[in-house]
Design a protein around this motif. Structure first.
Motif, mmCIF file in Angstrom:
data_model
loop_
_atom_site.group_PDB
_atom_site.id
_atom_site.type_symbol
_atom_site.label_atom_id
_atom_site.label_comp_id
_atom_site.label_asym_id
_atom_site.label_seq_id
_atom_site.Cartn_x
_atom_site.Cartn_y
_atom_site.Cartn_z
ATOM 1 N N THR A 15 53.757 -8.095 66.314
ATOM 2 C CA THR A 15 54.565 -8.344 67.505
ATOM 3 C C THR A 15 55.335 -9.641 67.300
ATOM 4 O O THR A 15 54.798 -10.602 66.755
ATOM 5 N N THR A 16 56.578 -9.653 67.736
ATOM 6 C CA THR A 16 57.406 -10.851 67.626
ATOM 7 C C THR A 16 58.067 -11.112 68.969
ATOM 8 O O THR A 16 58.530 -10.169 69.625
ATOM 9 N N ARG A 17 58.146 -12.369 69.364
ATOM 10 C CA ARG A 17 58.845 -12.719 70.590
ATOM 11 C C ARG A 17 60.305 -13.020 70.251
ATOM 12 O O ARG A 17 60.610 -13.544 69.184
ATOM 13 N N LEU A 18 61.214 -12.684 71.172
ATOM 14 C CA LEU A 18 62.622 -12.989 70.961
ATOM 15 C C LEU A 18 62.941 -14.371 71.528
ATOM 16 O O LEU A 18 62.363 -14.761 72.535
ATOM 17 N N SER A 78 59.672 -9.281 73.975
ATOM 18 C CA SER A 78 58.955 -9.165 72.706
ATOM 19 C C SER A 78 59.103 -7.754 72.179
ATOM 20 O O SER A 78 59.383 -6.820 72.933
ATOM 21 N N VAL A 79 58.929 -7.611 70.867
ATOM 22 C CA VAL A 79 58.991 -6.292 70.253
ATOM 23 C C VAL A 79 57.764 -6.116 69.366
ATOM 24 O O VAL A 79 57.241 -7.089 68.812
ATOM 25 N N GLY A 107 59.815 -2.358 72.683
ATOM 26 C CA GLY A 107 60.218 -3.680 73.134
ATOM 27 C C GLY A 107 60.057 -3.758 74.633
ATOM 28 O O GLY A 107 60.201 -2.753 75.327
ATOM 29 N N ALA A 108 59.777 -4.965 75.126
ATOM 30 C CA ALA A 108 59.643 -5.147 76.563
ATOM 31 C C ALA A 108 60.310 -6.455 76.968
ATOM 32 O O ALA A 108 60.360 -7.400 76.169
ATOM 33 N N ASP A 109 60.830 -6.482 78.209
ATOM 34 C CA ASP A 109 61.478 -7.673 78.749
ATOM 35 C C ASP A 109 62.667 -8.124 77.915
ATOM 36 O O ASP A 109 62.990 -9.316 77.879
ATOM 37 N N LEU A 110 63.330 -7.194 77.261
ATOM 38 C CA LEU A 110 64.494 -7.568 76.464
ATOM 39 C C LEU A 110 65.657 -7.900 77.380
ATOM 40 O O LEU A 110 65.893 -7.199 78.358
ATOM 41 N N VAL A 134 60.548 -7.991 62.348
ATOM 42 C CA VAL A 134 59.122 -7.691 62.476
ATOM 43 C C VAL A 134 58.624 -7.043 61.192
ATOM 44 O O VAL A 134 59.197 -6.040 60.755
ATOM 45 N N PRO A 135 57.581 -7.575 60.593
ATOM 46 C CA PRO A 135 57.112 -7.002 59.320
ATOM 47 C C PRO A 135 56.586 -5.580 59.483
ATOM 48 O O PRO A 135 56.050 -5.213 60.537
#
Lengths: 250, 216
Positions: A156-159, A164-165, A178-181, A247-248
């Protein structure tokens, strides 16, 4: 211009009172400022009402000319989303039967279970283009297979601008959510990319609904990461902006 | 955040977990029944020329009207209106009902094209001949047939009346006049920052008076 100043440009932008270079610069800001993007949407809906106020009877010749030109004008093809890939039904034969337990969370872990739950509602997204329950369920099974694979990886990565995705990958396939993009202005979209040593390929434009997005990417073999960048809504051949998330896959 | 789904039995697939909202099949965009033009444009996106003709009948008057209000020249107005309407057909698949209504999508495109035409074609001296935009009249010069549109026009005029004179001036010059914010500042002999604020405040007031939401 100070940071406080830039937010006041929403009205000028919506009224098309910004020259080209300032409009493009403001769009870059909108990609990172959800409050401004929301305000721009509302003010554009407002300026559309101003346009209605100017309604007039068009000359009949206009209708004839428009219909004649339309008859000889090709339309742009639809934006193809990764979940529309016809490879999805073929994956049914690698579905790992899910163990029946009391709750989904037990065998999969909470994050993966939430991912599965949101991914299954992928049907809702697909349905806007494909009103085909069979396709939805085939994709849902493929998604379930990835998440249920005991060898799956999950990252998971934050933008930087919020949201985050998460990527879950197994067997050369990946599920992206993804959420809250932050919402993007008209004419822009989030594009998904598969990054490999040999280069970067597009996995399509991400559907976005209230900040939530989901995609199933059937082929990420050899990929090291998935990336998201802001592109024109029709998509780009290669990323034209710095990715907002990488994201890996491994 | 996402709540855990209740387990539903879907015929033939007991392992499939379905979220309550998705149980009935395709998810619907917000209130499509209240936005019939959205439904029409989605059909246009599938190549439906009969739907395009319906769309023309519903919106061409507004496309032509706003283009003509900005450009003023009748011949150029017809030309740009035609460009806009054909572009609506050509790029209909790019319309995303999640991001706003078809009406907003189409009329934003129309206004932008009209403004682009003004800015690309004209030298500064030609621009001054359009100073008539300042004396923006409020009289109809065409009969508008649809009742809904007449009501809409009344509402907009009433709400414009609720702006301060300075806000209304900035909105008129920028939107109907097609001037950039710097040109508006020049015309009104006002600092640029003040113009930006008046445009934003004026449009916000209009938004609230008209009851516009982000998907309107």
């Amino acid at each position: 211009m100070t940071a406080a100043d830039v937010h006041t440009l929403t009205g000028a932008y919506a009224a098309h009172a910004l020259p080209e270079d300032e409009a493009r610069a403001f769009e870059a800001h909108l990609a990172a400022c959800e409050a401004c993007a929301q305000e721009v949407r509302e003010l554009q809906a407002t300026t559309a009402r101003l346009a209605l106020e100017a309604t007039a009877t068009p000359p009949p010749a206009l209708k004839r000319a428009v219909l004649a030109q339309v008859a000889t004008t090709r339309q742009l093809p639809p934006v193809v989303r990764p979940a529309d890939e016809t490879a999805a039904p073929a994956r049914q034969d690698v579905v790992v039967p899910l163990r029946r337990r009391g709750r989904w969370t037990a065998p999969l872990g909470i994050a993966a279970a939430v991912l599965l739950a949101t991914s299954v509602s992928l049907g809702g997204f697909l349905a806007q283009q494909h009103r085909d329950l069979q396709q939805q369920r085939a994709t849902a099974r493929a998604v379930a297979a990835v998440v249920a694979d005991p060898a799956h990886t999950e990252h998971t990565t934050r933008l930087p601008a919020g949201g985050s995705v998460t990527v879950v990958a197994a067997g050369g396939q990946a599920v992206f959510t993804g959420a809250d993009l932050p919402a993007l202005p008209d004419g822009k979209g989030y594009q998904l990319w598969v990054m490999r040593a040999s280069g970067v390929t597009s996995a399509g434009m991400l559907p976005l609904r209230s900040g939530v997005t989901q995609a199933y990417v059937p082929d990420v073999a050899g990929g090291t990461a998935l990336a998201v960048s802001v592109e024109p809504a029709g998509g780009s051949a290669q990323p034209t902006t710095t990715p907002v998330a990488v994201v890996p896959l491994v | 955040m996402v709540s855990f789904p209740r387990r539903l039995r879907v015929a033939g697939d007991p392992d499939l977990v379905v979220l309550p909202g998705a149980a009935d099949g395709p998810a619907q965009p917000a209130a499509p029944a209240q936005r019939p033009l959205d439904a029409t444009l989605l059909r246009v996106a599938r190549g439906d020329e009969a739907a395009f003709e319906e769309l023309y009948d519903a919106i061409a008057g507004s496309v032509f009207g706003v283009v003509r209000r900005v450009l003023r020249d009748p011949a150029q107005s017809e030309e740009v209106a035609q460009e806009v309407l054909v572009e609506v057909w050509r790029s209909a698949t790019r319309f995303d009902p999640e991001r706003g209504s078809a009406q907003t999508w189409i009329l934003t495109m129309a206004h932008r094209r009209a403004v682009d035409r003004v800015r690309s074609a004209q030298a500064a001296s030609d621009r001054e001949e359009r100073v008539g935009a300042r004396e923006h009249t409020t009289a109809y010069d065409d009969v508008v047939e649809q009742v809904e549109t007449r009501l809409e026009v009344e509402a907009v005029r009433r709400c414009l009346g609720g702006l301060t004179e300075l806000q209304r001036e900035a909105v008129n010059l920028a939107f109907y006049g097609g001037y950039t914010h710097r040109e508006v500042a020049e015309l009104l002999d006002t600092p640029l920052g003040t113009v930006k604020t008046r445009l934003r405040d004026g449009l916000i007031r209009l938004r609230d008076c008209l009851g516009v939401s982000g998907d309107g």
